[in-house]
Write an enzyme that holds these catalytic residues in place. Structure first.
Site, PDB file in Angstrom:
ATOM      1  N   SER A  80      34.649 -18.612  18.699  1.00 58.11           N
ATOM      2  CA  SER A  80      35.957 -19.021  19.203  1.00 58.11           C
ATOM      3  C   SER A  80      36.349 -18.240  20.448  1.00 58.11           C
ATOM      4  CB  SER A  80      37.013 -18.787  18.108  1.00 58.11           C
ATOM      5  OG  SER A  80      38.322 -18.863  18.615  1.00 58.11           O
ATOM      6  N   GLU A 140      39.083 -17.063  20.797  1.00 54.14           N
ATOM      7  CA  GLU A 140      39.934 -15.975  20.311  1.00 54.14           C
ATOM      8  C   GLU A 140      39.202 -14.641  20.314  1.00 54.14           C
ATOM      9  OE1 GLU A 140      43.203 -15.819  19.359  1.00 54.14           O
ATOM     10  OE2 GLU A 140      43.512 -17.887  20.013  1.00 54.14           O
ATOM     11  N   TYR A 172      41.951 -13.328  12.515  1.00 56.53           N
ATOM     12  CA  TYR A 172      41.016 -14.437  12.704  1.00 56.53           C
ATOM     13  C   TYR A 172      39.994 -14.100  13.788  1.00 56.53           C
ATOM     14  CZ  TYR A 172      39.274 -18.967  14.322  1.00 56.53           C
ATOM     15  OH  TYR A 172      38.467 -20.004  14.714  1.00 56.53           O
TER      16      TYR A 172
END
Length: 365
Positions: free
Chosen positions: A154, A156, A178
């Protein structure tokens, strides 16, 4: 709803495969999610036999793949579902042994970034350790010697970005449980590639949306609210940080990139992104504007939706994917928002009609 999950024996499944000379067999975690449903569609269209893992639940959550389902007893069926969980290492190993997939796409996760702050331990168990359990299942069963593994990483990972745009060589600095859990999965994938010679690759995907996006994600919240406000079903939309900027693409384009990553002879890691960034406020403006509404009249701030540590800007550089994979996104930002708004307008009209008839609309997502 889907019936007959795990209702056909592995022997029967093998006989179906032999009868129809299926080209390849794929296993997908997270098959009932946005990406999983689009990936299943793509692989079935390419002639694959597709196996997906779903979690046992008292309610059905298979709406995104209902249109793909066929009774598993019918000759020629190529979609099979199996109960399992990323927290159950034994079950993962058993599925790998019985299915013997050629390709494994690991998309399953607790994928809501804001929620990961509320359930950090669960997020770590599923997202981080779930990845290592699946990699170990492949290694211990010996399936990993031939199967190709795709890890859904991701954007992120970049978090507090060190450079813009972000590419494969950009240092990571995740800013959520996460993101931290995804970083574990990212490096676990590389470690199994290097330690055991597995064909294991990461796709570092920037934000990708669609009408199938879950209703608690900000893009879908915006398009649903715009449609419902236009239809007189809702009065306001409450959001957190309107200044956060993201590189938003279309999920259907990105699953094509996943498949291309797995087809490469050499495993590697790739960024998939559009190379454009837009703020949450810009997304609101585009979505509400399509319906002739001024978003500033309806969007309100609620600090509960703020993250404890924010990711201010994500902008990806997919040069490597374009050069090596021949991949590039097809759907533009404006086209993506229009797709989502039009889909949610159809749902809002249905809801309005049902309300006027005195009923309740089910499974509006």
């Amino acid at each position: 709803m889907l019936l007959g999950v795990d209702g056909v024996s592995p022997k029967r499944q093998r006989s179906i495969r032999n009868a129809w000379m299926i080209m390849k067999r794929a296993f997908i975690t997270g098959i009932t999610g946005q990406d999983g449903s689009y990936l299943a569609e793509l692989l079935l269209a390419k002639g694959y036999e597709v196996h997906g893992m779903i979690r046992r639940s008292s309610s059905f959550n298979t709406q995104r793949i209902d249109h793909l389902y066929q009774d598993p007893h019918i000759l020629g069926t190529r979609l099979f579902l199996h109960y399992g969980d990323l927290s159950d290492a034994g079950r993962l190993a058993k599925m790998m042994y019985e299915i013997t997939p050629d390709e494994v796409y690991h998309l399953g996760a607790q994928s809501h970034v804001r929620v990961s702050f509320d359930v950090p331990e669960y997020t770590g168990d599923v997202v981080a350790l779930g990845t290592i359990r699946l990699l170990e299942a492949l290694r211990e069963t010996g399936i990993g010697k031939k199967a190709r593994f795709y890890q859904a990483s991701s954007s992120e990972l970049y978090g507090k970005v060190r450079e813009t745009p972000q590419r494969e060589t950009t240092p990571f600095h995740p800013r959520s449980p996460y993101g931290v859990a995804k970083l574990y999965g990212y490096w676990a994938t590389i470690n199994y590639r290097e330690a055991y010679g597995m064909h294991a690759s990461n796709g570092i995907l920037f934000n990708h949306e669609s009408p199938r996006r879950g209703p608690t994600f900000v893009t879908r919240k915006i398009t649903m609210a715009a449609a419902r406000i236009k239809s007189g079903l809702q009065n306001a939309l409450y959001l957190g940080n309107l200044e956060a900027k993201r590189d938003w693409g279309y999920a259907g384009d990105y699953v094509e990139g996943m498949w291309r990553i797995v087809q490469r002879d050499e495993p590697d890691d790739y960024v998939l992104a559009t190379g454009e960034t837009h703020s949450v406020g810009e997304f609101c403006e585009e979505a509400f504007g399509l319906l002739g509404l001024d978003w500033r009249e309806f969007v309100k701030h609620d600090p509960r939706y703020e993250r404890p540590s924010e990711v201010d800007l994500l902008l990806g550089d997919a040069t490597k994917a374009r050069r090596v994979l021949g991949w590039q996104p097809k759907v533009t930002f404006k086209e993506l928002v229009r797709l989502m708004v039009e889909a949610d307008m159809r749902v809002a009209r249905q809801e309005l009609a049902v309300q006027q008839a005195g009923g309740v609309l089910e499974n509006a997502e």
